[in-house]
Design a protein around this motif. Structure first.
Motif, PDB file in Angstrom:
ATOM      1  N   THR A  34     -50.216 -23.331  -6.939  1.00 23.74           N
ATOM      2  CA  THR A  34     -49.385 -24.498  -6.604  1.00 23.74           C
ATOM      3  C   THR A  34     -47.980 -24.050  -6.237  1.00 23.74           C
ATOM      4  O   THR A  34     -47.159 -24.877  -5.810  1.00 23.74           O
ATOM      5  CB  THR A  34     -49.310 -25.474  -7.790  1.00 23.74           C
ATOM      6  OG1 THR A  34     -48.856 -24.777  -8.957  1.00 23.74           O
ATOM      7  CG2 THR A  34     -50.682 -26.096  -8.073  1.00 23.74           C
ATOM      8  N   GLY A  35     -47.709 -22.815  -6.422  1.00 24.03           N
ATOM      9  CA  GLY A  35     -46.432 -22.225  -6.039  1.00 24.03           C
ATOM     10  C   GLY A  35     -46.644 -20.774  -5.649  1.00 24.03           C
ATOM     11  O   GLY A  35     -47.740 -20.218  -5.816  1.00 24.03           O
ATOM     12  N   ARG A  36     -45.596 -20.184  -5.142  1.00 24.37           N
ATOM     13  CA  ARG A  36     -45.744 -18.820  -4.666  1.00 24.37           C
ATOM     14  C   ARG A  36     -46.136 -17.884  -5.795  1.00 24.37           C
ATOM     15  O   ARG A  36     -46.863 -16.906  -5.578  1.00 24.37           O
ATOM     16  CB  ARG A  36     -44.438 -18.365  -4.008  1.00 24.37           C
ATOM     17  CG  ARG A  36     -44.556 -17.056  -3.239  1.00 24.37           C
ATOM     18  CD  ARG A  36     -43.352 -16.858  -2.352  1.00 24.37           C
ATOM     19  NE  ARG A  36     -42.152 -16.679  -3.112  1.00 24.37           N
ATOM     20  CZ  ARG A  36     -41.708 -15.506  -3.584  1.00 24.37           C
ATOM     21  NH1 ARG A  36     -42.418 -14.416  -3.380  1.00 24.37           N
ATOM     22  NH2 ARG A  36     -40.579 -15.433  -4.254  1.00 24.37           N
TER      23      ARG A  36
ATOM     24  N   THR B 255     -49.829 -11.046  -4.593  1.00 31.14           N
ATOM     25  CA  THR B 255     -48.423 -11.250  -4.257  1.00 31.14           C
ATOM     26  C   THR B 255     -48.329 -12.010  -2.940  1.00 31.14           C
ATOM     27  O   THR B 255     -48.893 -11.587  -1.930  1.00 31.14           O
ATOM     28  CB  THR B 255     -47.691  -9.911  -4.132  1.00 31.14           C
ATOM     29  OG1 THR B 255     -47.819  -9.198  -5.362  1.00 31.14           O
ATOM     30  CG2 THR B 255     -46.227 -10.123  -3.805  1.00 31.14           C
ATOM     31  N   ILE B 256     -47.622 -13.120  -2.961  1.00 28.57           N
ATOM     32  CA  ILE B 256     -47.410 -13.916  -1.750  1.00 28.57           C
ATOM     33  C   ILE B 256     -45.929 -13.857  -1.419  1.00 28.57           C
ATOM     34  O   ILE B 256     -45.087 -14.299  -2.207  1.00 28.57           O
ATOM     35  CB  ILE B 256     -47.860 -15.374  -1.952  1.00 28.57           C
ATOM     36  CG1 ILE B 256     -49.337 -15.429  -2.376  1.00 28.57           C
ATOM     37  CG2 ILE B 256     -47.658 -16.175  -0.672  1.00 28.57           C
ATOM     38  CD1 ILE B 256     -49.820 -16.833  -2.672  1.00 28.57           C
TER      39      ILE B 256
ATOM     40  N   ARG C  27     -56.234 -11.361   4.803  1.00 27.78           N
ATOM     41  CA  ARG C  27     -55.793 -10.006   4.470  1.00 27.78           C
ATOM     42  C   ARG C  27     -57.013  -9.096   4.349  1.00 27.78           C
ATOM     43  O   ARG C  27     -57.974  -9.418   3.667  1.00 27.78           O
ATOM     44  CB  ARG C  27     -55.010 -10.021   3.148  1.00 27.78           C
ATOM     45  CG  ARG C  27     -53.690 -10.756   3.234  1.00 27.78           C
ATOM     46  CD  ARG C  27     -52.981 -10.755   1.894  1.00 27.78           C
ATOM     47  NE  ARG C  27     -51.698 -11.438   1.974  1.00 27.78           N
ATOM     48  CZ  ARG C  27     -50.889 -11.635   0.934  1.00 27.78           C
ATOM     49  NH1 ARG C  27     -51.274 -11.204  -0.267  1.00 27.78           N
ATOM     50  NH2 ARG C  27     -49.740 -12.257   1.081  1.00 27.78           N
ATOM     51  N   ARG C  28     -56.898  -7.975   5.050  1.00 27.49           N
ATOM     52  CA  ARG C  28     -58.010  -7.026   5.007  1.00 27.49           C
ATOM     53  C   ARG C  28     -58.065  -6.312   3.667  1.00 27.49           C
ATOM     54  O   ARG C  28     -59.143  -6.177   3.071  1.00 27.49           O
ATOM     55  CB  ARG C  28     -57.863  -6.011   6.142  1.00 27.49           C
ATOM     56  CG  ARG C  28     -59.083  -5.098   6.323  1.00 27.49           C
ATOM     57  CD  ARG C  28     -58.830  -4.119   7.456  1.00 27.49           C
ATOM     58  NE  ARG C  28     -58.674  -4.771   8.726  1.00 27.49           N
ATOM     59  CZ  ARG C  28     -59.675  -5.073   9.558  1.00 27.49           C
ATOM     60  NH1 ARG C  28     -60.910  -4.752   9.223  1.00 27.49           N
ATOM     61  NH2 ARG C  28     -59.454  -5.683  10.700  1.00 27.49           N
ATOM     62  N   LYS C  29     -56.913  -5.799   3.209  1.00 30.61           N
ATOM     63  CA  LYS C  29     -56.827  -5.126   1.911  1.00 30.61           C
ATOM     64  C   LYS C  29     -55.625  -5.674   1.168  1.00 30.61           C
ATOM     65  O   LYS C  29     -54.479  -5.446   1.563  1.00 30.61           O
ATOM     66  CB  LYS C  29     -56.701  -3.611   2.084  1.00 30.61           C
ATOM     67  CG  LYS C  29     -57.970  -2.958   2.632  1.00 30.61           C
ATOM     68  CD  LYS C  29     -57.832  -1.446   2.690  1.00 30.61           C
ATOM     69  CE  LYS C  29     -59.115  -0.813   3.206  1.00 30.61           C
ATOM     70  NZ  LYS C  29     -59.024   0.666   3.255  1.00 30.61           N
ATOM     71  N   ASP C  30     -55.926  -6.408   0.115  1.00 31.05           N
ATOM     72  CA  ASP C  30     -54.877  -7.045  -0.678  1.00 31.05           C
ATOM     73  C   ASP C  30     -54.912  -6.449  -2.085  1.00 31.05           C
ATOM     74  O   ASP C  30     -55.947  -6.483  -2.758  1.00 31.05           O
ATOM     75  CB  ASP C  30     -55.113  -8.556  -0.737  1.00 31.05           C
ATOM     76  CG  ASP C  30     -53.914  -9.278  -1.322  1.00 31.05           C
ATOM     77  OD1 ASP C  30     -52.870  -8.626  -1.524  1.00 31.05           O
ATOM     78  OD2 ASP C  30     -54.043 -10.490  -1.570  1.00 31.05           O
TER      79      ASP C  30
END
Length: 511
Positions: free
Chosen positions: A90-92, A105-106, A122-125
């Motif tokens: 709901t938030g970053r 991590t956003i 994302r390919r690799k997160d």
């Protein structure tokens, strides 16, 4: 290394290079498709979670997000079996489900894109999940301290962040006013995705190796087969160089090598015929040289003897005139023999230029008959003429005389107590002259060879009074070709021979 194997190796290198390029391109395309398929599937999972487990309730302060935990737990259990996880933000940095879910991590820029409605992939997160760690996983210092103070108590569980690498998608969820209320992140372990890619890569590598080995085997078989055929052709060429012209190469007419074999067989036939012709011409040349030496020795001996007789007055006075006449005849005989050889060489080398003109052929024929009448009577022959009063012909005068004279004299040589017939007439834009005899005639074999140099139809008559050299008819044939005319011969053994001479008119021969 043989040429064909070098070419095989070069083609094989090119093919392998192409296969590698195609394999790498195919694997890269397959990798992209796998990730796109995975993202599309996870995106569908996110929308399914949104529609089944998330609702918006209206309140005084606005719309409130409500989660159906039972359905979320059911979905989480099902997705875990597929090694897929999801997290609701709901938030970053704020996660509302699950409490120990995978946290990624956003960044501020990514969150801004989500607010604008963009789906992130994302390919690799790299993210983490909080897990409980018991005493056996604590540090030895912390472990000893806890045990000394709480010997009879159960050690507490410690929360630890477990790092994972996933591929995931972030799907934004909005309320009716267009405000971002949640972000659903669905991800899968990169290791599970790449394991499938590794399986594909292994299969592709095995296929490449099998293709390479099969290509080497097939290329070697084809190269060996082609090399064997070329070696057979090379061996045949070597035999030709050694003088064996009877060698033949099998020709199945399937490809260019078979066509080459066919041309080679034709070449060997031509070489064989040429060798036989050279041998035949050489035999005739030797025979001619022997005949010419004999022909020249006889008159020279006669002339020399008569000259010695005249020098020592050994010849009676009343016989000196006959002796001089005999020497003159023998000298003319030598001159004729030499001239025939010179004429043949000039004609063959193209050194003779014809001076054609129109003249009366009847008068020429009468003059030749008058010259040869005495010789014909000596062997009991008679002339029969069937010619018009006048008959024009377009030819070189001197060579026309030579052709008719040689054939007529040849008829006298091979006819005794017979008839020599000469007829002349006009054809279609041409003059036709026939010279026939009732002499010994010729066989089919002799007819095929009468135009050959040094050939004699009757070798037993080498030492004739007229000094037959075997060049007369060869010269006649060459002169008729220079006139662009035709000469034909018909003959039967014991019945005689007929020569047909055709001289084209000016407008025809000059075309």
């Amino acid at each position: 290394m043989k040429l064909i194997y070098q070419q095989m190796l070069a083609f094989f290198v090119v093919i392998i290079t192409l296969l590698v390029i195609l394999g790498v391109s195919f694997f890269h395309l397959m990798k992209e498709n796998v990730y796109k398929t995975t993202w599309s599937q996870m995106e569908s999972y996110a929308y399914s979670l949104k529609n089944s487990s998330m609702t918006l309730q209206s309140t005084n302060s606005g719309q409130k997000l409500v989660l159906d935990n039972v359905k979320l737990q059911t979905s989480e259990t099902l997705l875990q079996n597929q090694e897929v996880h999801f997290t609701i933000y709901t938030g970053r940095k704020k996660i509302i489900y699950p409490s120990n879910g995978f946290k990624s991590t956003i960044s501020k820029s990514d969150w801004k894109k989500l607010k604008q409605g963009e789906i992130l992939k994302r390919r690799k997160d790299v993210g983490g999940r909080k897990i409980s760690v018991k005493n056996k996983k604590l540090s030895s210092y912390f472990k000893n301290k806890m045990q000394s103070s709480n010997k009879n108590k159960r050690l507490p569980e410690i929360q630890k962040q477990q790092q994972q690498v996933t591929t995931d998608v972030f799907v934004p969820c909005f309320d009716s006013s267009g405000n971002l209320v949640a972000v659903i992140s669905v991800g899968a372990m990169v290791s599970s995705v790449e394991s499938n890619l590794q399986d594909i890569q292994k299969s592709l590598l095995y296929a490449l190796l099998i293709s390479a080995l099969l290509g080497i085997f097939v290329s070697y078989i084809l190269a060996h087969y082609t090399t064997k055929r070329i070696s057979r052709l090379r061996g045949a060429v070597h035999q030709i160089a050694e003088g064996n012209f009877d060698v033949k190469i099998e020709n199945n007419g399937r490809d260019e090598l078979d066509y080459l074999a066919g041309d080679f067989n034709q070449m060997t036939d031509s070489l064989k015929e040429s060798r036989e012709e050279i041998k035949r011409q050489e035999d005739r040349r030797r025979q001619f040289m022997a005949d010419a030496a004999h022909e020249m020795r006889t008159p020279l001996t006669t002339v020399n003897g008569l000259l010695e007789g005249l020098a020592y007055d050994a010849i009676p006075e009343e016989s000196k005139g006959k002796s001089i006449e005999l020497m003159r005849n023998e000298t003319n005989r030598l001159i004729r023999l030499v001239n025939e050889n010179l004429d043949y060489e000039k004609i063959r080398s193209g050194a003779i230029t014809l001076s054609k003109s129109k003249f009366d052929a009847v008068q020429v024929i009468k003059n030749i008959v008058q010259q040869l009448t005495k010789k014909a009577k000596e062997v009991g022959d008679e002339f029969e003429l069937n010619i018009p009063k006048e008959l024009s012909v377009y030819a070189d005068y001197d060579r026309f005389v030579q052709v008719v004279f040689n054939i007529t004299q040849n008829a006298i040589q091979f006819t005794q107590n017979g008839k020599i017939g000469i007829s002349a007439e006009r054809g279609y834009h041409e003059t036709i002259i026939r010279i026939s005899d009732t002499g010994i005639g010729m066989s089919k074999e002799q007819l095929r060879n009468i135009w050959e140099r040094y050939y004699k139809a009757d070798p037993s008559r080498n030492n004739t009074k007229y000094g037959e050299s075997g060049l007369g008819l060869s010269i006649v044939h060459q002169l008729m070709q220079l006139h662009k005319g035709k000469i034909e011969v018909t003959s039967q053994e014991g019945q005689g021979t007929t020569f047909i001479l055709t001289f084209p008119d000016e407008e025809v021969s000059e075309v």
